[in-house]
Motif scaffolding. Structure first.
Motif, PDB file in Angstrom:
ATOM      1  N   ARG A  51      90.573  65.769  24.312  1.00  0.00           N
ATOM      2  CA  ARG A  51      90.140  64.537  24.951  1.00  0.00           C
ATOM      3  C   ARG A  51      90.672  64.517  26.379  1.00  0.00           C
ATOM      4  O   ARG A  51      91.865  64.701  26.612  1.00  0.00           O
ATOM      5  N   ILE A  52      89.764  64.282  27.329  1.00  0.00           N
ATOM      6  CA  ILE A  52      90.136  64.126  28.730  1.00  0.00           C
ATOM      7  C   ILE A  52      89.660  62.744  29.144  1.00  0.00           C
ATOM      8  O   ILE A  52      88.470  62.519  29.337  1.00  0.00           O
ATOM      9  N   GLY A  53      90.603  61.828  29.239  1.00  0.00           N
ATOM     10  CA  GLY A  53      90.254  60.435  29.502  1.00  0.00           C
ATOM     11  C   GLY A  53      89.537  59.863  28.294  1.00  0.00           C
ATOM     12  O   GLY A  53      90.051  59.875  27.190  1.00  0.00           O
ATOM     13  N   LYS A  54      88.318  59.389  28.500  1.00  0.00           N
ATOM     14  CA  LYS A  54      87.534  58.855  27.383  1.00  0.00           C
ATOM     15  C   LYS A  54      86.571  59.878  26.811  1.00  0.00           C
ATOM     16  O   LYS A  54      85.959  59.647  25.783  1.00  0.00           O
ATOM     17  N   LYS A  55      86.445  61.019  27.471  1.00  0.00           N
ATOM     18  CA  LYS A  55      85.496  62.037  27.035  1.00  0.00           C
ATOM     19  C   LYS A  55      86.141  63.028  26.071  1.00  0.00           C
ATOM     20  O   LYS A  55      87.297  63.385  26.213  1.00  0.00           O
TER      21      LYS A  55
END
Length: 106
Positions: A51-55
């Motif tokens: 997960r990178i931020g919300k993605k």
């Protein structure tokens, strides 16, 4: 007697804060993401999911060995273990701070 107990609680708080920092450092040292296996047209494909931020990002890993699969599974178990220990220590720190701040005699 009151000072002795408060001293013991303060020392325990100091130890708990040190343990919290150690667990957080250990969590950061582990590689991010976990391994995901997808079967497409009968063939297995492996992806690293993180997960990178919300993605949620899937990165194709290609053909990997069973040792690498085992390594990712062990990392996943360690991460879960550290998160559980960190949660317990945070609750303990919150309790000790409240006990030391309180006005009632301990």
């Amino acid at each position: 007697m009151r000072g002795v107990i408060k001293g013991v609680l303060a020392e325990e708080l100091k130890n708990s804060l040190k343990m919290q920092k150690d667990y957080e450092r250990s969590l950061k040292a582990l590689p991010l993401g976990c391994l995901s296996r997808k079967v497409i047209r009968g063939r297995p494909y492996y992806y690293l999911v993180k997960r990178i931020g919300k993605k949620v990002v899937y990165k194709y890993k290609g053909i990997i060995t069973t040792e690498e699969i085992d390594r990712y599974q062990n990392v996943k178990k360690k991460r879960a273990q550290y998160r559980q220990l960190l949660s317990r220590v945070k609750k303990q720190v919150r309790y000790l701070k409240g006990a030391l701040r309180g006005k009632e005699a301990i």
